[in-house]
Design a protein around this motif. Structure first.
Motif, PDB file in Angstrom:
ATOM      1  N   MET A   1       0.831  -1.186   0.000  1.00 28.33           N
ATOM      2  CA  MET A   1       0.000   0.000   0.000  1.00 28.33           C
ATOM      3  C   MET A   1       0.871   1.243   0.000  1.00 28.33           C
ATOM      4  SD  MET A   1      -1.196   2.581   2.203  1.00 28.33           S
ATOM      5  CE  MET A   1      -1.230   1.974   3.883  1.00 28.33           C
ATOM      6  N   ILE A   2       0.450   2.235  -0.785  1.00 24.36           N
ATOM      7  CA  ILE A   2       1.148   3.520  -0.837  1.00 24.36           C
ATOM      8  C   ILE A   2       0.155   4.609  -0.467  1.00 24.36           C
ATOM      9  CG2 ILE A   2       2.356   5.184  -2.312  1.00 24.36           C
ATOM     10  CD1 ILE A   2       3.139   2.874  -4.125  1.00 24.36           C
ATOM     11  N   GLU A   3       0.554   5.498   0.423  1.00 21.62           N
ATOM     12  CA  GLU A   3      -0.292   6.638   0.750  1.00 21.62           C
ATOM     13  C   GLU A   3       0.552   7.898   0.904  1.00 21.62           C
ATOM     14  OE1 GLU A   3      -4.274   7.257   3.198  1.00 21.62           O
ATOM     15  OE2 GLU A   3      -2.596   6.674   4.484  1.00 21.62           O
ATOM     16  N   PHE A   4       0.270   8.880   0.063  1.00 22.86           N
ATOM     17  CA  PHE A   4       0.871  10.210   0.159  1.00 22.86           C
ATOM     18  C   PHE A   4      -0.192  11.153   0.711  1.00 22.86           C
ATOM     19  CE2 PHE A   4       4.019   8.331  -2.292  1.00 22.86           C
ATOM     20  CZ  PHE A   4       4.969   9.202  -2.813  1.00 22.86           C
ATOM     21  N   LYS A   5       0.165  11.941   1.716  1.00 21.83           N
ATOM     22  CA  LYS A   5      -0.744  12.959   2.247  1.00 21.83           C
ATOM     23  C   LYS A   5      -0.055  14.321   2.240  1.00 21.83           C
ATOM     24  CE  LYS A   5      -3.768  10.220   5.279  1.00 21.83           C
ATOM     25  NZ  LYS A   5      -4.251  10.045   6.681  1.00 21.83           N
ATOM     26  N   ASP A   6      -0.573  15.210   1.416  1.00 17.71           N
ATOM     27  CA  ASP A   6      -0.086  16.607   1.353  1.00 17.71           C
ATOM     28  C   ASP A   6       1.438  16.668   1.256  1.00 17.71           C
ATOM     29  OD1 ASP A   6      -2.754  17.533   1.696  1.00 17.71           O
ATOM     30  OD2 ASP A   6      -2.569  17.209   3.855  1.00 17.71           O
ATOM     31  N   VAL A   7       1.996  15.885   0.346  1.00 15.79           N
ATOM     32  CA  VAL A   7       3.453  15.767   0.245  1.00 15.79           C
ATOM     33  C   VAL A   7       4.061  16.913  -0.551  1.00 15.79           C
ATOM     34  CG1 VAL A   7       5.358  14.367  -0.637  1.00 15.79           C
ATOM     35  CG2 VAL A   7       3.425  13.273   0.531  1.00 15.79           C
ATOM     36  N   VAL A   8       5.023  17.547   0.071  1.00 15.77           N
ATOM     37  CA  VAL A   8       5.830  18.585  -0.588  1.00 15.77           C
ATOM     38  C   VAL A   8       7.266  18.094  -0.608  1.00 15.77           C
ATOM     39  CG1 VAL A   8       6.708  20.951  -0.441  1.00 15.77           C
ATOM     40  CG2 VAL A   8       4.321  20.456   0.179  1.00 15.77           C
ATOM     41  N   LYS A   9       7.910  18.233  -1.768  1.00 15.40           N
ATOM     42  CA  LYS A   9       9.328  17.907  -1.873  1.00 15.40           C
ATOM     43  C   LYS A   9      10.047  19.067  -2.545  1.00 15.40           C
ATOM     44  CE  LYS A   9      13.349  16.017  -2.018  1.00 15.40           C
ATOM     45  NZ  LYS A   9      14.176  15.926  -0.794  1.00 15.40           N
TER      46      LYS A   9
END
Length: 229
Positions: free
Chosen positions: A1-9
Motif C-alpha cells: 500500500m502507498i499513501e501520500f498525504k499533502d506531500v511537498v518535496k
C-alpha cells in the motif's frame, strides 16, 4: 500500500518537485503514473523507495512511514518494492540465472532458496530456456524480462516499473505490459511510470496524471484528462 498525504518535496537548489501531492494505491492495484518530463514522476518513485526524503507531509509504503524512517530500515523497505528500469541495468558478465540470483545473494538468501526460487521466476517471465545466456545474447525485450525477474525474485509486494518499455519497439512493449498485468493478477501491486499514451490506452487501468508537481487527474480515464490540460 502507498499513501501520500499533502506531500511537498523541495530540493536544495530551490526547485519544488511536488506541491501538496495526495494519493492512495491499495494492495493489488495496477496503476499508471503519467506526466511530462519534469512533472514530478521521478520524485514520487524516489520517495517510495526511500532514495530521497520529503520536505512536508507524510508517505507510507507497506507500513513504513517515510517521514520518520531510520536509515537502517530503508533496506527492509526496499525488499518490499521491486524496481524495473528503462535501461535494464543487468550485469554484462553474469548469466541470466546469475543476474537474478544476485538480487537474492545481496539480502543473504541461502543457496537452497536461490536454487528453488530463481528457476520459478525465470519460468514466470518466459525465460527458463535462457538461464545460461548472457545479457548481450538477448533481445531488448528479453533483457527487460530478466530485469522483471530480478525485481520479482525476492517476492516483493509491489513492482515499480519506471519507463519499462522506453527502449523497446511497440510489439515488445505490449508483451512487457502483458507480463506486468499477469504479475499483477498473481497479487503483486504494479505501478508503471510511462509517457507512452498508446500503451496506456490499450489497458483499462487506473491512471494518475501529474503535472508541475500536482496530481491533475486520477481515474480509469486519467490520461484523457491529462491531455485536456
Amino acid at each position: 500500500m502507498i499513501e501520500f498525504k499533502d506531500v511537498v518535496k523541495s530540493y536544495v537548489e530551490g526547485n519544488t518537485a511536488l506541491q501538496g501531492v495526495s494519493l492512495h494505491i491499495d494492495d493489488g492495484e495496477f496503476v499508471f503514473l503519467v506526466g511530462p518530463s519534469g512533472s514530478g514522476k521521478s520524485t514520487v518513485i524516489k520517495l517510495i523507495t526511500g532514495e530521497t526524503k520529503l520536505t512536508e507531509g507524510s508517505v507510507v509504503v507497506n507500513d513504513f512511514h517515510l517521514e520518520s524512517i531510520r536509515d537502517k530500515d530503508i533496506p527492509y523497505l526496499r525488499r518490499t518494492v521491486g524496481v524495473v528500469f528503462q535501461d535494464f541495468r543487468l550485469i554484462a558478465n553474469k548469466t541470466v540465472y546469475e543476474n537474478v540470483a544476485f538480487a537474492m545473494r545481496v539480502i543473504g538468501a541461502r543457496d537452497r532458496e536461490i536454487r528453488k526460487r530463481v528457476p520459478y521466476v525465470l519460468e514466470l517471465v518466459g525465460l527458463e530456456d535462457k538461464a545460461k545466456r548472457h545479457p548481450g545474447e538477448l533481445s531488448g525485450g528479453e533483457q527487460q524480462r530478466v530485469a522483471i525477474a530480478r525485481a520479482l525474485v525476492n517476492n516483493p509486494s509491489m513492482i515499480i516499473a519506471d519507463e519499462p518499455t522506453g527502449n523497446l519497439d511497440p510489439a515488445r512493449s505490449y508483451e512487457i505490459m502483458l507480463l506486468l498485468e499477469e504479475i499483477n493478477n498473481l497479487g503483486t501491486t504494479v505501478l508503471v511510470v510511462t509517457h507512452e499514451r498508446e500503451l496506456v490506452e490499450r489497458f483499462t487501468k487506473r491512471v494518475i496524471a501529474i503535472d508541475d508537481g500536482r496530481i491533475i487527474s486520477d481515474g480509469m480515464d486519467g490520461y484523457y484528462h491529462y491531455e485536456e490540460q
